[in-house]
Each structure stands twice: as C-alpha cells, then as structure tokens.
Design a protein around this motif. Sequence first.
Motif, short mmCIF file in Angstrom:
data_model
loop_
_atom_site.label_atom_id
_atom_site.label_comp_id
_atom_site.label_asym_id
_atom_site.label_seq_id
_atom_site.Cartn_x
_atom_site.Cartn_y
_atom_site.Cartn_z
N THR A 68 -6.57 3.98 6.04
CA THR A 68 -6.25 5.40 6.08
C THR A 68 -6.93 6.08 4.91
O THR A 68 -6.90 5.58 3.80
CB THR A 68 -4.71 5.58 6.01
OG1 THR A 68 -4.15 4.87 7.10
CG2 THR A 68 -4.32 7.03 6.09
N VAL A 69 -7.57 7.21 5.19
CA VAL A 69 -8.36 7.92 4.19
C VAL A 69 -7.74 9.29 3.95
O VAL A 69 -7.56 10.07 4.88
CB VAL A 69 -9.83 8.07 4.66
CG1 VAL A 69 -10.67 8.68 3.57
CG2 VAL A 69 -10.39 6.72 5.10
N GLU A 70 -7.43 9.55 2.70
CA GLU A 70 -6.81 10.83 2.33
C GLU A 70 -7.71 11.60 1.38
O GLU A 70 -8.40 11.02 0.55
CB GLU A 70 -5.47 10.60 1.64
CG GLU A 70 -4.42 9.95 2.50
CD GLU A 70 -3.15 9.64 1.72
OE1 GLU A 70 -3.26 9.17 0.56
OE2 GLU A 70 -2.07 9.88 2.27
N ARG A 71 -7.65 12.91 1.52
CA ARG A 71 -8.28 13.81 0.56
C ARG A 71 -7.22 14.86 0.22
O ARG A 71 -6.66 15.48 1.13
CB ARG A 71 -9.51 14.49 1.17
CG ARG A 71 -10.15 15.51 0.20
CD ARG A 71 -11.29 16.27 0.81
NE ARG A 71 -12.45 15.40 0.87
CZ ARG A 71 -13.45 15.58 1.74
NH1 ARG A 71 -13.41 16.55 2.62
NH2 ARG A 71 -14.48 14.76 1.73
N ASP A 72 -6.96 15.03 -1.04
CA ASP A 72 -5.94 15.99 -1.49
C ASP A 72 -4.59 15.77 -0.80
O ASP A 72 -3.91 16.72 -0.40
CB ASP A 72 -6.41 17.43 -1.27
CG ASP A 72 -7.70 17.74 -2.02
OD1 ASP A 72 -7.86 17.23 -3.15
OD2 ASP A 72 -8.54 18.47 -1.47
N GLY A 73 -4.22 14.48 -0.61
CA GLY A 73 -2.93 14.14 -0.05
C GLY A 73 -2.83 14.27 1.47
O GLY A 73 -1.76 14.06 2.03
N ARG A 74 -3.92 14.63 2.13
CA ARG A 74 -3.92 14.81 3.59
C ARG A 74 -4.77 13.73 4.25
O ARG A 74 -5.89 13.46 3.78
CB ARG A 74 -4.47 16.19 3.92
CG ARG A 74 -4.31 16.59 5.37
CD ARG A 74 -4.79 18.04 5.59
NE ARG A 74 -5.72 18.00 6.70
CZ ARG A 74 -7.01 18.24 6.64
NH1 ARG A 74 -7.57 18.58 5.50
NH2 ARG A 74 -7.77 18.15 7.69
#
Length: 179
Positions: A68-74
């Motif tokens: 799973t890849v998140e950017r800025d918690g999303r």
Amino acid sequence: METTTAGLNFRDATDADVDALVALVESAYRGDASRAGWTTEADILDGQRTDPEGVLEVIKSPDSRLLTVERDGRIVACCQLEHRDEHAYFGMFAVSPTLQGAGLGKTVIAEAERQAREAWGVTEMHMTVISVRDDLIAWYERRGYRRTGRMTPFPYGDERFGIPRRDDLRFELLVKPLV
C-alpha cells in the motif's frame, strides 16, 4: 515492513485498509471515474475488478503482500506481491486515476521489484495482462518486462473478474528478470 521513497510511504496493507483499497482498484479500472486515468478497462469490462473478500484474501495469505502506497496520509496506489518459488507475481496494481501519468506508477513498480528481490531472493517478476491492452503492455515493456506469448483464458462467466464487453479476452504472461 515500511519504507519511504520520494515522499511516498510504502507499507503492507491491513484489514483496516480493505475498503479504501477496493475503492482505489475500482476507480483505476472500472466505470466513468477510471476514465480520468489511462489504465481504464471500462471499454472492455463492466462490473467489478475486485471485492473486499479478494483484497482481504491477499492481505491474509502467508505468501502474499498487498503493498500500500500513501502520500500525505492518503492511499494513492497499491500492488500485490506473491512469492511463487523462484519468482514473484505482481498483480492488483492500481494508481489513483488523477495521479496517473506523472511517474507514480514507475516508482511503485520499481519499489515492488526491489522489495520482492530483497524479501524473497526471487530472480524474476511475473504478471498477467489482458492481451488486448496494448498501451498497458507497452508501458510494462518500457519497464523491462517482456511478452512471452503464453496465454491463459479469461474467466468468462465469473463476475468476480468483471463482465466482458468482448469475446476475445485472455491473459498474457509478462516476465522481467530481477538482477
């Protein structure tokens, strides 16, 4: 395992991620929302791409990981990695449609390959792609994957994989050495 690369947080999915991951995969491949990106299958398949049970099965499998890849918690991307003897299988790859075309997919697949090689010592990555998806296959070829010509039938009649809009669908095996 959790790693950070290029402002992205890579981690294994948990049960709490299931609904968000189903929504991400569906948005990348099915329906009008998927048309915002280039990976849409909306012209060849209706119905679902995955479901909560399928995602949970990958999360719970001892030989699989759902990266799973998140950017800025999303959550912005994901992919399945499955250990199969001397190779890893790469699947359930999805990038948020509004973020496609900006290099995120390249970063994700490179990190997935690195993690599979390091975690399992595999020498190849395998994947299957619907054979009529020339644009997608070309994208993978630019990442070092090669077409094998080995085909498997599309599971017509099993709506867990979607409802085909054409009768010539099958999967082609793509392979990349991980050295």
